[in-house]
Design an enzyme around this catalytic site. Structure first.
Site, PDB file in Angstrom:
ATOM      1  N   GLU A  49      44.672  43.180  30.545  1.00 22.34           N
ATOM      2  CA  GLU A  49      44.476  43.690  29.229  1.00 22.34           C
ATOM      3  C   GLU A  49      43.312  44.678  29.895  1.00 22.34           C
ATOM      4  O   GLU A  49      43.071  45.731  29.187  1.00 22.34           O
ATOM      5  CB  GLU A  49      43.783  42.859  28.134  1.00 22.34           C
ATOM      6  CG  GLU A  49      45.169  42.129  27.452  1.00 22.34           C
ATOM      7  CD  GLU A  49      45.511  40.954  28.312  1.00 22.34           C
ATOM      8  OE1 GLU A  49      45.029  40.615  29.352  1.00 22.34           O
ATOM      9  OE2 GLU A  49      46.475  40.427  27.558  1.00 22.34           O
ATOM     10  N   PHE A 111      44.346  27.535  18.844  1.00 24.26           N
ATOM     11  CA  PHE A 111      44.761  27.988  20.111  1.00 24.26           C
ATOM     12  C   PHE A 111      44.592  29.550  20.106  1.00 24.26           C
ATOM     13  O   PHE A 111      45.081  30.178  19.215  1.00 24.26           O
ATOM     14  CB  PHE A 111      46.328  27.799  20.296  1.00 24.26           C
ATOM     15  CG  PHE A 111      46.704  28.222  21.565  1.00 24.26           C
ATOM     16  CD1 PHE A 111      46.220  27.794  22.524  1.00 24.26           C
ATOM     17  CD2 PHE A 111      47.870  29.287  21.621  1.00 24.26           C
ATOM     18  CE1 PHE A 111      46.847  28.234  23.989  1.00 24.26           C
ATOM     19  CE2 PHE A 111      48.516  29.475  22.540  1.00 24.26           C
ATOM     20  CZ  PHE A 111      47.942  29.292  23.771  1.00 24.26           C
ATOM     21  N   GLN A 112      44.041  29.869  21.295  1.00 22.80           N
ATOM     22  CA  GLN A 112      43.621  31.328  21.584  1.00 22.80           C
ATOM     23  C   GLN A 112      42.839  31.812  20.582  1.00 22.80           C
ATOM     24  O   GLN A 112      43.007  33.216  20.363  1.00 22.80           O
ATOM     25  CB  GLN A 112      45.132  31.902  21.851  1.00 22.80           C
ATOM     26  CG  GLN A 112      45.636  31.505  23.273  1.00 22.80           C
ATOM     27  CD  GLN A 112      46.732  32.560  23.690  1.00 22.80           C
ATOM     28  OE1 GLN A 112      47.363  33.132  22.960  1.00 22.80           O
ATOM     29  NE2 GLN A 112      46.979  32.471  24.819  1.00 22.80           N
ATOM     30  N   LYS A 161      47.092  37.217  12.523  1.00 20.97           N
ATOM     31  CA  LYS A 161      48.736  37.421  12.707  1.00 20.97           C
ATOM     32  C   LYS A 161      49.242  37.491  11.284  1.00 20.97           C
ATOM     33  O   LYS A 161      50.490  38.135  11.173  1.00 20.97           O
ATOM     34  CB  LYS A 161      49.161  36.063  13.477  1.00 20.97           C
ATOM     35  CG  LYS A 161      50.509  36.254  13.891  1.00 20.97           C
ATOM     36  CD  LYS A 161      50.995  35.080  14.622  1.00 20.97           C
ATOM     37  CE  LYS A 161      52.438  35.152  15.236  1.00 20.97           C
ATOM     38  NZ  LYS A 161      52.785  34.007  16.178  1.00 20.97           N
ATOM     39  N   MET A 467      28.667  50.096  48.919  1.00 21.14           N
ATOM     40  CA  MET A 467      27.334  50.344  48.036  1.00 21.14           C
ATOM     41  C   MET A 467      26.486  49.202  48.110  1.00 21.14           C
ATOM     42  O   MET A 467      25.419  49.562  48.149  1.00 21.14           O
ATOM     43  CB  MET A 467      27.698  50.901  46.671  1.00 21.14           C
ATOM     44  CG  MET A 467      26.591  51.580  45.999  1.00 21.14           C
ATOM     45  SD  MET A 467      26.036  52.948  47.196  1.00 21.14           S
ATOM     46  CE  MET A 467      26.453  54.415  46.119  1.00 21.14           C
TER      47      MET A 467
HETATM   48  C1  LIG Z   1      33.033  44.922  38.136  1.00 16.70           C
HETATM   49  C2  LIG Z   1      31.869  45.194  38.877  1.00 16.70           C
HETATM   50  N1  LIG Z   1      31.328  44.374  39.720  1.00 16.70           N
HETATM   51  C3  LIG Z   1      30.348  44.569  40.593  1.00 16.70           C
HETATM   52  C4  LIG Z   1      29.912  45.804  40.690  1.00 16.70           C
HETATM   53  C5  LIG Z   1      28.565  46.019  41.743  1.00 16.70           C
HETATM   54  N2  LIG Z   1      29.158  46.980  42.636  1.00 16.70           N
HETATM   55  C6  LIG Z   1      28.520  48.157  42.673  1.00 16.70           C
HETATM   56  S1  LIG Z   1      29.359  49.199  44.124  1.00 16.70           S
HETATM   57  C7  LIG Z   1      29.939  47.883  44.678  1.00 16.70           C
HETATM   58  C8  LIG Z   1      30.704  47.854  45.952  1.00 16.70           C
HETATM   59  C9  LIG Z   1      31.924  48.828  45.640  1.00 16.70           C
HETATM   60  O1  LIG Z   1      32.883  48.496  46.866  1.00 16.70           O
HETATM   61  P1  LIG Z   1      34.242  49.147  47.238  1.00 16.70           P
HETATM   62  O2  LIG Z   1      34.891  49.506  45.851  1.00 16.70           O
HETATM   63  O3  LIG Z   1      34.804  48.619  48.424  1.00 16.70           O
HETATM   64  O4  LIG Z   1      33.499  50.791  47.552  1.00 16.70           O
HETATM   65  P2  LIG Z   1      32.495  51.404  48.602  1.00 16.70           P
HETATM   66  O5  LIG Z   1      31.321  51.270  48.089  1.00 16.70           O
HETATM   67  O6  LIG Z   1      32.813  50.754  49.603  1.00 16.70           O
HETATM   68  O7  LIG Z   1      33.314  52.718  48.566  1.00 16.70           O
HETATM   69  C10 LIG Z   1      29.869  46.664  43.689  1.00 16.70           C
HETATM   70  C11 LIG Z   1      30.288  45.241  44.209  1.00 16.70           C
HETATM   71  C12 LIG Z   1      30.434  46.849  39.983  1.00 16.70           C
HETATM   72  N3  LIG Z   1      29.880  48.149  40.080  1.00 16.70           N
HETATM   73  N4  LIG Z   1      31.283  46.529  39.004  1.00 16.70           N
END
Ligand SMILES: Cc1ncc(C[n+]2csc(CCOP(=O)(O)OP(=O)(O)O)c2C)c(N)n1
Length: 555
Positions: A49, A111-112, A161, A467
């Site tokens: 979803e 349920f749900q 529903k 990052m």
């Molecule tokens: C759903 C979610 N969980 C955690 C984060 C924290 N977060 C920000 S950037 C990042 C790393 C992203 O890694 P990747 O997609 O491999 O991209 P890169 O930075 O290597 O280009 C994380 C874990 C987030 N932004 N979103």
């Protein structure tokens, strides 16, 4: 005419002009799915979803129109929550319709059963728990009106529903829900705003998502060119101006070019246009534009003075306000300021090491941009790749750049790209993703394959949560923890879902392999191995002023 609640929802959605819906069926929304089957609406079966929510967001962001996603009760609704919250923070008109357990079972831990209304309260612009089929006649048009009026946002409609199966007498259909007319900007305030601009020696404009939402790009250019007003953009304002406009200064904030943040530090008037002064844009807010008076124009009154106290705040649709300001603003060439802007820009430009190497971050983005049509729609996930793309992609038009700004949701890119491709047939769509992010909604590769969408996924694969790794390197003494991902075989994964895939790192000629992959029709995953220690520069340490940015040479 007698209709069931589900038939009524379907008819009202058709009357709203909805042609595509993304969702997943389940026990509590099966009556609605039954009704949809006989309708003109195309249903895109997402594989989660959250994917459905982001597919709908991709449609909404690419077109500016409200888009619809569906989920069943319980886990269907909770899986939608992230996409709804994302739409709230980025002001996207998303309509989420969820099934709910029958009315007499609400509150029994059926349920749900989950309190979708309660859960969605803080992350929607408005939400409804529908109590009778007759109510739908009012609720559905109202949901659309609320989603698109003023500052857009998500609206959730939770439909038990038995409301979906209840018969209702429909004498006539209501008018579809449309946007309310924007507030009228007081003439006096416009005069004061123009006077502030005319009096400024070093004015700068800051373009936010509101400029794109308002369709204000042309009015913005007129004003800028008449009065020689340079402009920077927030992450979500990218595309409002073409990248090569001489008065355009690129992206502001945490990963801005040095010259952009330096000029904001110098300006004596900042005109915020549809911006909310997000901390990623301002850095330490108290030290953002320290020498500037602020003129803030936004359609949402609650934004004025929320983060930065403006000298003057106008509650207005940005396009209307810019059009009204243009004749009041003096024609000016501001020679000294423009000379200063160009000098700082030349001296402290955005550095893009490796821009000619398709196996390096800037190189792959520039190479893809050179091959893609000028109007290609670009989506991203969240992380370094998102910032490299924001810095380096040559955007030429609004709604070309779809990215999760406020919530920063990994997993946004692929489903948003699918939605954009469905909404804009004939346009090329590229999703710059990271290996961590792609895995968050990787199941939507199945949706891409089934729909045969024109989506090219360009995976900047550094085998890291890049990052996170970068922040651990720079701000946590190089103590890396939980940021290394290992190397799943993304080419095999994509092929397993029925999506064409190549690894340009293994190609004899990576540039030629990239060109060939982009040329072939249909979805394709392009794996681009990049070094795990590539960083995004400049970077402002979290909580610090933008002028404290770290550049590559200083790190
Ligand atoms: C759903 C979610 N969980 C955690 C984060 C924290 N977060 C920000 S950037 C990042 C790393 C992203 O890694 P990747 O997609 O491999 O991209 P890169 O930075 O290597 O280009 C994380 C874990 C987030 N932004 N979103």
């Amino acid at each position: 005419m007698k209709l069931t609640g589900s038939q009524l929802i379907t008819a009202l959605l058709e009357r709203q002009g909805i042609t595509t819906i993304a969702g997943i069926p389940g026990g509590a929304n099966l009556p609605l799915y039954d009704a949809l089957q006989g309708s003109s609406i195309r249903h895109v079966l997402a594989r989660h979803e959250q994917g459905a929510g982001f597919i709908a967001q991709g449609i909404a962001r690419a077109t500016g129109c409200a888009a619809v996603c569906l989920g069943t009760s319980g886990p269907g609704a909770t899986n939608l929550i992230t996409a709804i919250a994302d739409a709230k923070l980025d002001s996207i008109p998303l309509i989420a319709i969820t099934g709910q357990v029958p009315r007499n079972m609400i509150g029994t831990d059926a349920f749900q059963e989950v309190d979708t209304f309660g859960l969605s309260l803080p992350i929607t612009k408005h939400n409804f728990l529908v109590r009778s089929a007759a109510e739908l006649l009012e609720v559905i048009p109202r949901a659309f009106r609320i989603a698109v009026s003023g500052r857009a946002g998500p609206v959730l409609v939770d439909v038990p529903k038995d409301v979906q199966t209840e018969l209702v007498d429909v004498a006539s259909f209501p008018e579809p829900g449309r946007a309310d007319p924007p507030p009228l900007c007081p003439v006096d305030d416009l005069g004061r705003a123009a006077a502030m601009i005319n009096a400024a020696q070093k004015p700068l404009l800051l373009i936010g998502a509101g400029v794109i939402a308002a369709g204000a790009s042309n009015d913005l250019r007129n004003l800028m060119e008449k009065a020689a007003l340079p402009a920077a953009a927030t992450l979500l304002g990218l595309g409002a101006l073409p990248y090569d406009h001489p008065l355009y200064l690129g992206m502001v904030g945490m990963h801005a070019a040095r010259f952009t943040n330096m000029l904001l530090d110098e300006c004596d008037l900042l005109v915020g246009l549809g911006v909310r002064f997000d901390d990623r844009a301002t850095g330490k807010a108290a030290e953002f534009c320290p020498h500037a008076k602020i003129l803030h124009i936004d359609i949402d009154p609650s934004e004025l003075g929320k983060i930065k106290q403006p000298s003057l705040g106008l509650v207005a649709d940005v396009r209307t306000a810019l059009a009204a300001l243009a004749p009041l603003v003096a024609r000016d060439s501001r020679c000294r300021w423009i000379h200063r802007v160009n000098t700082v820009r030349d001296r402290y430009p955005l550095m893009m090491p490796g821009a000619d190497d398709p196996l390096r971050p800037y190189g792959i983005i520039r190479a893809a941009a050179a091959l893609l049509p000028e109007d290609a729609i670009i989506t991203t996930d969240v992380g370094q790749h998102q910032m490299w793309a924001a810095q380096a992609y040559p955007f030429t038009r609004p709604r070309q750049w779809l990215t999760s700004g406020g919530l920063g949701t990994m997993g946004f890119g692929l489903p948003a790209a699918i939605g954009a491709a469905i909404a804009c047939p004939g346009r090329a769509v590229a999703c710059f993703s990271g290996d961590g992010s792609l895995l968050m909604n990787v199941q939507e590769l199945a949706t891409a394959a089934e729909e045969g969408v024109e989506v090219k996924i360009i995976l900047l694969n550094n085998a890291q949560l890049g990052m996170v790794r970068q922040q651990q390197q720079l701000f946590y003494g190089g103590r890396y923890h939980a940021s290394s991902l290992g190397c799943p075989d993304f080419v095999a994964i994509a092929r397993g879902f029925g999506v064409r895939a190549i690894d340009i790192g293994k190609a004899e000629n990576p540039s030629a392999a990239l060109a060939e992959a982009l040329r072939q029709p249909g979805p394709c995953l392009i794996n681009v191995p990049i070094a795990s220690d590539e960083n995004v520069y400049p970077i402002v340490p979290p909580g610090r002023a933008n002028r404290d940015m770290i550049t590559a040479d200083a790190s």
